[in-house]
Write an enzyme that holds these catalytic residues in place. Structure first.
Site, PDB file in Angstrom:
ATOM      1  CD  GLU A  58     -20.950   5.825  11.656  1.00 51.91           C
ATOM      2  OE1 GLU A  58     -21.538   6.906  11.574  1.00 51.91           O
ATOM      3  OE2 GLU A  58     -20.004   5.504  10.917  1.00 51.91           O
ATOM      4  CB  CYS A  90     -24.257   5.644   9.514  1.00 57.16           C
ATOM      5  SG  CYS A  90     -22.838   5.226   8.462  1.00 57.16           S
ATOM      6  CB  ALA A 160      13.367  24.346  12.121  1.00 58.19           C
ATOM      7  CB  SER A 178      21.539  25.986   5.641  1.00 59.11           C
ATOM      8  OG  SER A 178      21.404  26.420   6.976  1.00 59.11           O
ATOM      9  NE  ARG A 217      13.510  11.422   4.786  1.00 57.49           N
ATOM     10  CZ  ARG A 217      13.477  12.610   4.170  1.00 57.49           C
ATOM     11  NH1 ARG A 217      12.912  12.708   2.968  1.00 57.49           N
ATOM     12  NH2 ARG A 217      13.974  13.686   4.736  1.00 57.49           N
ATOM     13  CB  SER A 233       7.208  33.313  -9.678  1.00 61.16           C
ATOM     14  OG  SER A 233       6.453  33.488  -8.512  1.00 61.16           O
ATOM     15  CD  GLU A 320       8.384  20.534   6.121  1.00 62.79           C
ATOM     16  OE1 GLU A 320       9.614  20.569   5.871  1.00 62.79           O
ATOM     17  OE2 GLU A 320       7.804  19.506   6.501  1.00 62.79           O
TER      18      GLU A 320
END
Length: 390
Positions: A58, A90, A160, A178, A217, A233, A320
């Site tokens: 603002e 503001c 995925a 993999s 990336r 752990s 992930e």
């Protein structure tokens, strides 16, 4: 006669939201805010907030408009602040500038504001309209809403999978890892998700199997590096791993291992921060007639991990994980939303290697479902809870 919303309000709000998105990865731990001042049908000032520039959207718009702010309408995706923080209120600046109307997409989830800004503006005679493009505005700042209300980050679980719900393909590539399940367009979208997050989190099993970098990336600017978090752990993170070799204060490892382990100081010298949550682990009883390794008997408390990340002003975490952590996160009830990428392939592995049925049942309750295509793949997004009702 009741005040009328300007006929082109949606157009100008879309512009304010577009400005707000320019604060992605630059505004956290503050919300993303865009502001457009309109007078006589044209924009006379606009701006968006970034944390390092301090000034709110603002104020930037008011400075750009100058005297043209008098009699103008402000379009903004979030309620103007009314409290003293790093900057002044503001609302006061808008009143003093002579703005006559404020069109805001949503109320501020911050309890220090939460409707007070609107009341101050109305008390000063300024027309206030709310709710224009509210759903889009709420999604834009959902991470801030979770963090400001619960002091923990928004958790997005990304995975995925093949069409038969496998997260790992049966064969390995030349380097013994993999292969990718999804296509390049889907992986590019994952990097966009990383860019929009304050932290990315995975388990040590994934690190040992794939040796990932876990970096953003996209090449887009960000105020602070993406924090790379590993749940480990027994503190097994290899010193020769990509994470340890590229650490510059942006790798954080949570462990249940005692601090006396010799690996901890070596990782610290490499730029990896190690946090021990010894008191925050839970022991899982052995099942009868079942042999379990020590690794399976000790798990880090995911809620304790998230509390510590929230304390560090981390607003959003992208999980992930591999299959084990994927299931553990769902079982612990810490996931707010999911983004599941499916590739048009079948792994054909034994059923016990698929995601646990308990996780599948939790995912049946997703709300606000959205499906997008990325090359040959598609992604399913949905929420496990209303993040504005925590």
């Amino acid at each position: 006669m009741p005040a009328q919303l300007p006929p082109d309000a949606e157009k100008w709000m879309a512009r304010a939201l577009a400005r707000a998105r320019r604060g992605e990865a630059l505004a956290s731990p503050n919300p993303m805010v865009g502001a457009v001042l309109v007078r006589n049908g044209r924009a006379v000032g606009e701006g968006f907030h970034t944390y390092d520039r301090v000034r709110h959207a603002e104020i930037i718009a008011l400075e750009a408009a100058g005297s043209d702010a008098r009699g103008a309408t402000l379009y903004i995706n979030l309620e103007p602040c009314c409290h003293q923080g790093r900057t002044g209120p503001c609302t006061r600046a808008l009143i003093e500038a002579g703005v006559t109307r404020v069109v805001a997409a949503m109320r501020d989830p911050n309890p220090a504001v939460a409707g007070r800004g609107f009341r101050q503006l109305r008390a000063a005679g300024i027309e206030v309209f709310t709710g224009i493009a509210e759903a889009e505005a709420r999604q834009l700042n959902e991470a801030f809403a979770v963090w400001i209300a619960s002091h923990r980050p928004l958790v997005t679980l990304k995975s995925a999978m093949t069409l038969d719900s496998h997260m790992v393909l049966p064969h390995r590539n030349r380097n013994g890892r993999s292969p990718w399940i999804t296509s390049e367009p889907a992986r590019a979208e994952v990097h966009r998700m990383r860019h929009a997050s304050d932290a990315i989190l995975t388990g040590i099993g994934t690190v040992l199997a794939d040796d990932p970098l876990l970096t953003d990336r996209t090449g887009l600017p960000r105020r602070r590096p993406l924090l790379r978090v590993v749940l480990d752990s027994h503190l097994r993170l290899p010193l020769r791993s990509h994470l340890a070799r590229t650490a510059k204060g942006d790798v954080l490892v949570f462990t249940a291992a005692r601090e006396s382990t010799p690996r901890a100081p070596a990782l610290a010298r490499a730029g990896v921060e190690v946090v021990t949550l010894w008191q925050a682990t839970r022991q899982i009883k052995k099942r009868r007639h079942s042999e379990r390794s020590e690794e399976s008997l000790r798990r880090l408390d995911l809620r304790a991990v998230l509390r510590e990340l929230g304390r560090r002003n981390i607003l959003s975490v992208l999980f992930e994980p591999g299959p084990t952590l994927h299931q553990a996160a769902l079982d612990a009830g810490v996931v707010d939303k999911v983004r599941l990428f499916y590739a048009p392939v079948l792994a054909g592995l034994p059923a016990q290697k698929q995601l646990n049925a308990r996780g599948d049942s939790k995912l049946q309750n997703l709300s606000s479902l959205r499906i997008e295509s990325f090359g040959p793949d598609f992604a399913v997004e949905g929420y496990l809870r209303d993040v504005y009702q925590r």
